[in-house]
Structures are given as C-alpha cells and as structure tokens.
Write a protein that holds these residues in place. Structure first.
Motif, PDB file in Angstrom:
ATOM      1  N   PHE A  27       1.619  12.508   0.451  1.00 18.20           N
ATOM      2  CA  PHE A  27       3.025  12.618   0.108  1.00 18.20           C
ATOM      3  C   PHE A  27       3.793  13.059   1.355  1.00 18.20           C
ATOM      4  O   PHE A  27       3.669  14.191   1.803  1.00 18.20           O
ATOM      5  CB  PHE A  27       3.240  13.648  -1.002  1.00 18.20           C
ATOM      6  N   GLY A  28       4.563  12.165   1.928  1.00 14.56           N
ATOM      7  CA  GLY A  28       5.380  12.524   3.080  1.00 14.56           C
ATOM      8  C   GLY A  28       4.658  12.364   4.400  1.00 14.56           C
ATOM      9  O   GLY A  28       3.435  12.424   4.488  1.00 14.56           O
ATOM     10  N   ALA A  29       5.460  12.155   5.462  1.00 15.98           N
ATOM     11  CA  ALA A  29       4.909  11.888   6.786  1.00 15.98           C
ATOM     12  C   ALA A  29       4.054  13.037   7.297  1.00 15.98           C
ATOM     13  O   ALA A  29       3.063  12.827   8.007  1.00 15.98           O
ATOM     14  CB  ALA A  29       6.050  11.595   7.764  1.00 15.98           C
ATOM     15  N   SER A  30       4.414  14.280   6.964  1.00 18.08           N
ATOM     16  CA  SER A  30       3.658  15.424   7.466  1.00 18.08           C
ATOM     17  C   SER A  30       2.214  15.401   6.993  1.00 18.08           C
ATOM     18  O   SER A  30       1.315  15.852   7.714  1.00 18.08           O
ATOM     19  CB  SER A  30       4.327  16.732   7.035  1.00 18.08           C
ATOM     20  N   GLN A  31       1.976  14.877   5.796  1.00 16.65           N
ATOM     21  CA  GLN A  31       0.600  14.784   5.311  1.00 16.65           C
ATOM     22  C   GLN A  31      -0.157  13.647   5.992  1.00 16.65           C
ATOM     23  O   GLN A  31      -1.362  13.757   6.227  1.00 16.65           O
ATOM     24  CB  GLN A  31       0.580  14.634   3.789  1.00 16.65           C
ATOM     25  N   PHE A  32       0.528  12.562   6.340  1.00 19.56           N
ATOM     26  CA  PHE A  32      -0.109  11.493   7.118  1.00 19.56           C
ATOM     27  C   PHE A  32      -0.574  12.038   8.462  1.00 19.56           C
ATOM     28  O   PHE A  32      -1.620  11.649   8.977  1.00 19.56           O
ATOM     29  CB  PHE A  32       0.867  10.331   7.335  1.00 19.56           C
ATOM     30  N   ALA A  33       0.217  12.952   9.040  1.00 24.35           N
ATOM     31  CA  ALA A  33      -0.101  13.482  10.357  1.00 24.35           C
ATOM     32  C   ALA A  33      -1.427  14.236  10.362  1.00 24.35           C
ATOM     33  O   ALA A  33      -2.095  14.329  11.393  1.00 24.35           O
ATOM     34  CB  ALA A  33       1.026  14.401  10.839  1.00 24.35           C
ATOM     35  N   ARG A  34      -1.829  14.770   9.235  1.00 30.26           N
ATOM     36  CA  ARG A  34      -3.091  15.510   9.149  1.00 30.26           C
ATOM     37  C   ARG A  34      -4.300  14.577   9.258  1.00 30.26           C
ATOM     38  O   ARG A  34      -5.398  15.022   9.564  1.00 30.26           O
ATOM     39  CB  ARG A  34      -3.184  16.253   7.820  1.00 30.26           C
ATOM     40  N   TYR A  35      -4.066  13.286   8.987  1.00 30.84           N
ATOM     41  CA  TYR A  35      -5.196  12.354   8.891  1.00 30.84           C
ATOM     42  C   TYR A  35      -5.061  11.174   9.845  1.00 30.84           C
ATOM     43  O   TYR A  35      -5.487  10.064   9.545  1.00 30.84           O
ATOM     44  CB  TYR A  35      -5.335  11.877   7.437  1.00 30.84           C
ATOM     45  N   VAL A  36      -4.439  11.424  11.008  1.00 29.62           N
ATOM     46  CA  VAL A  36      -4.365  10.392  12.045  1.00 29.62           C
ATOM     47  C   VAL A  36      -5.784   9.966  12.408  1.00 29.62           C
ATOM     48  O   VAL A  36      -6.677  10.790  12.608  1.00 29.62           O
ATOM     49  CB  VAL A  36      -3.622  10.916  13.283  1.00 29.62           C
ATOM     50  N   GLY A  37      -6.006   8.656  12.471  1.00 25.37           N
ATOM     51  CA  GLY A  37      -7.324   8.110  12.770  1.00 25.37           C
ATOM     52  C   GLY A  37      -8.063   7.637  11.540  1.00 25.37           C
ATOM     53  O   GLY A  37      -9.026   6.863  11.655  1.00 25.37           O
ATOM     54  N   GLU A  38      -7.608   8.064  10.360  1.00 23.54           N
ATOM     55  CA  GLU A  38      -8.227   7.610   9.123  1.00 23.54           C
ATOM     56  C   GLU A  38      -7.415   6.469   8.511  1.00 23.54           C
ATOM     57  O   GLU A  38      -6.255   6.238   8.874  1.00 23.54           O
ATOM     58  CB  GLU A  38      -8.361   8.771   8.138  1.00 23.54           C
ATOM     59  N   SER A  39      -8.023   5.765   7.567  1.00 23.74           N
ATOM     60  CA  SER A  39      -7.360   4.624   6.933  1.00 23.74           C
ATOM     61  C   SER A  39      -6.695   5.035   5.629  1.00 23.74           C
ATOM     62  O   SER A  39      -7.158   5.950   4.943  1.00 23.74           O
ATOM     63  CB  SER A  39      -8.363   3.503   6.670  1.00 23.74           C
ATOM     64  N   ALA A  40      -5.615   4.334   5.302  1.00 22.85           N
ATOM     65  CA  ALA A  40      -4.880   4.621   4.075  1.00 22.85           C
ATOM     66  C   ALA A  40      -4.449   3.317   3.412  1.00 22.85           C
ATOM     67  O   ALA A  40      -4.188   2.319   4.093  1.00 22.85           O
ATOM     68  CB  ALA A  40      -3.656   5.484   4.367  1.00 22.85           C
ATOM     69  N   LYS A  41      -4.387   3.369   2.096  1.00 22.93           N
ATOM     70  CA  LYS A  41      -3.862   2.252   1.310  1.00 22.93           C
ATOM     71  C   LYS A  41      -2.455   2.638   0.870  1.00 22.93           C
ATOM     72  O   LYS A  41      -2.255   3.694   0.267  1.00 22.93           O
ATOM     73  CB  LYS A  41      -4.755   1.977   0.107  1.00 22.93           C
ATOM     74  N   VAL A  42      -1.461   1.787   1.163  1.00 20.16           N
ATOM     75  CA  VAL A  42      -0.057   2.146   1.006  1.00 20.16           C
ATOM     76  C   VAL A  42       0.680   1.096   0.183  1.00 20.16           C
ATOM     77  O   VAL A  42       0.453  -0.111   0.336  1.00 20.16           O
ATOM     78  CB  VAL A  42       0.619   2.287   2.390  1.00 20.16           C
ATOM     79  N   THR A  43       1.567   1.576  -0.687  1.00 17.80           N
ATOM     80  CA  THR A  43       2.506   0.709  -1.398  1.00 17.80           C
ATOM     81  C   THR A  43       3.917   1.094  -0.981  1.00 17.80           C
ATOM     82  O   THR A  43       4.271   2.277  -1.021  1.00 17.80           O
ATOM     83  CB  THR A  43       2.367   0.864  -2.923  1.00 17.80           C
ATOM     84  N   LEU A  44       4.707   0.118  -0.564  1.00 24.04           N
ATOM     85  CA  LEU A  44       6.071   0.363  -0.110  1.00 24.04           C
ATOM     86  C   LEU A  44       7.062   0.219  -1.254  1.00 24.04           C
ATOM     87  O   LEU A  44       6.846  -0.558  -2.197  1.00 24.04           O
ATOM     88  CB  LEU A  44       6.444  -0.608   1.003  1.00 24.04           C
ATOM     89  N   ARG A  45       8.156   0.963  -1.163  1.00 27.00           N
ATOM     90  CA  ARG A  45       9.218   0.832  -2.163  1.00 27.00           C
ATOM     91  C   ARG A  45       9.915  -0.525  -2.026  1.00 27.00           C
ATOM     92  O   ARG A  45      10.158  -1.221  -3.010  1.00 27.00           O
ATOM     93  CB  ARG A  45      10.247   1.954  -2.005  1.00 27.00           C
ATOM     94  N   LEU A  46      10.243  -0.894  -0.796  1.00 23.95           N
ATOM     95  CA  LEU A  46      10.888  -2.173  -0.521  1.00 23.95           C
ATOM     96  C   LEU A  46      10.006  -2.979   0.422  1.00 23.95           C
ATOM     97  O   LEU A  46       9.379  -2.411   1.327  1.00 23.95           O
ATOM     98  CB  LEU A  46      12.259  -1.944   0.123  1.00 23.95           C
ATOM     99  N   PRO A  47       9.931  -4.301   0.252  1.00 18.46           N
ATOM    100  CA  PRO A  47       9.091  -5.126   1.124  1.00 18.46           C
ATOM    101  C   PRO A  47       9.495  -4.997   2.587  1.00 18.46           C
ATOM    102  O   PRO A  47      10.676  -4.847   2.916  1.00 18.46           O
ATOM    103  CB  PRO A  47       9.350  -6.548   0.606  1.00 18.46           C
ATOM    104  N   GLN A  48       8.509  -5.041   3.461  1.00 19.08           N
ATOM    105  CA  GLN A  48       8.739  -4.991   4.903  1.00 19.08           C
ATOM    106  C   GLN A  48       7.813  -6.000   5.572  1.00 19.08           C
ATOM    107  O   GLN A  48       6.616  -6.020   5.296  1.00 19.08           O
ATOM    108  CB  GLN A  48       8.462  -3.582   5.432  1.00 19.08           C
ATOM    109  N   ASP A  49       8.380  -6.826   6.402  1.00 18.00           N
ATOM    110  CA  ASP A  49       7.610  -7.882   7.071  1.00 18.00           C
ATOM    111  C   ASP A  49       6.854  -8.733   6.054  1.00 18.00           C
ATOM    112  O   ASP A  49       5.714  -9.152   6.292  1.00 18.00           O
ATOM    113  CB  ASP A  49       6.631  -7.288   8.091  1.00 18.00           C
ATOM    114  N   GLY A  50       7.482  -8.944   4.894  1.00 17.69           N
ATOM    115  CA  GLY A  50       6.900  -9.809   3.876  1.00 17.69           C
ATOM    116  C   GLY A  50       5.799  -9.191   3.046  1.00 17.69           C
ATOM    117  O   GLY A  50       5.113  -9.899   2.299  1.00 17.69           O
TER     118      GLY A  50
END
Length: 208
Positions: free
Chosen positions: A102-125
């Motif tokens: 939840f939120g960018a700060s939590q992503f920062a804790r796991y730099v180097g690991e993989s994540a599965k993400v769903t976007l609110r609005l489409p980006q780059d198709g």
C-alpha cells in the motif's frame, strides 16, 4: 476526496500503532449483503521483544493475539465513529508471504523483488503487470518488465502484492502453494451490523 479505504486507514492507524503494531493498509470491499473491511497489520521492523505482543512473546511475527487485540480496539472505535453504513465483516490479518503493498513507501522496502500490480487507469495499454521493483522516487515506482522500464504513479496503483520466490523458499509454484502463502500467519474475523442494531458474536477465530 479520499476513498473509503483511505479514510478508514487514516482513522484507524493511530489505534493500531497504540498497540505497538503497524497498519499496512485496508481493503474495503462493498457488497449488497454487507461490506468486507480487511485490515492488514504487521510487527514493526526493529520492534523489541514483547513490545508488540500482548502476551509478551515478541519476535514471533503477527499472532492470533495481535489480531484479537486489534479487532477488539477497532471494533469499539468503529462502533463509536460509525464510518460504515450497513452490515460489514471486519477481518484483521497478517500480510502473508505474498504481502499486499500500500503506497510507494512500502514498495521502497522491497526494491529488487517482484510484484503483481493492478492499475486504476490503463497505462501504455495495460492495467495489469508483473515486474521487478527497480526504484522508488517520491510517489513514483519504476518496474522492470522483461527488461523494459515501466514507471507508475503511486496514486494510479489500485492493488499490488509481492510475488514470492517459490524456488528460494523451496516450494513448488503451484496454485495450492500460492494459496497457502497468501493465507499464512494469523487472521481474525468478526461480523457486524449497523450500530443501531445488535452486533453478532465473533463467529470464528483461526490461525491458518
């Protein structure tokens, strides 16, 4: 205007922190028969032994005792504040192996690991992606998707979970193993009715 999950997070975070725990985030899932409020908690990094454990057994991660304590305090607060209309089920849970982010700060804790993400609005198709977390700058998260950089704004990330390295964990990457990983830890559930009606008793308490 902030969505319901954000409003609940802002309301309840101080209560969880007062118990020596961290509120990672909240999922609010409305439904005709009653909403689901799923609260993810964790023991803060560097917590001293006994600090976050009501039973004085620190260092064991999130336990049923943690979930019970948070459920009691939050249930009482929700009864007073009454931020949810209609019936709802409150679920307090540990994050599990494939923890939600939840939120960018939590992503920062796991730099180097993989994540599965769903976007609110489409980006780059695309609205869904799986990639390695490369860097986090402010509210911007950069992923590596098959060697291509993908930059997403934190406020456009609807849902995200870590993708466990099943090989490193010594587990087969089967759907059964993934389900077990998601459910690992402790969970407490309680059904609630509107404040003006009688609240039902807690139907279950189980560690999976």
């Amino acid at each position: 205007m902030a969505d319901k999950a954000t409003q609940l997070t802002q309301l309840l975070a101080p209560t969880v922190e007062a118990l020596g725990l961290e509120l990672l985030g909240i999922e609010y899932l409305p439904a005709p028969g009653g909403s689901l409020v799923r609260i993810y908690i964790d023991v803060p990094l560097g917590a001293e032994a006994g600090q976050a454990d009501p039973e004085g057994e620190g260092g064991q991660g999130v336990t049923i005792e943690h979930c019970e304590a948070v459920s009691r305090e939050i249930s009482a607060q929700l009864d007073v504040e009454d931020p949810i209309t209609g019936n709802y089920t409150l679920e307090v849970s540990s994050p599990g192996i494939d923890r939600p982010l939840f939120g960018a700060s939590q992503f920062a804790r796991y730099v180097g690991e993989s994540a599965k993400v769903t976007l609110r609005l489409p980006q780059d198709g695309r609205r869904r992606l799986t990639g390695r977390i490369v860097s986090v700058e402010g509210d911007t998260v950069t992923f590596d998707i098959d060697g291509t950089a993908f930059v997403a704004q934190g406020d456009n990330i609807d849902k995200a979970r870590l993708v466990p390295d099943w090989a490193a964990l010594g587990l087969a990457p089967s759907s059964e193993k993934k389900d077990k990983g998601r459910a690992s830890g402790a969970t407490r559930k309680a059904n609630h009715t509107p404040r003006d009606n009688k609240r039902s008793a807690d139907p279950s308490t189980a560690a999976e």
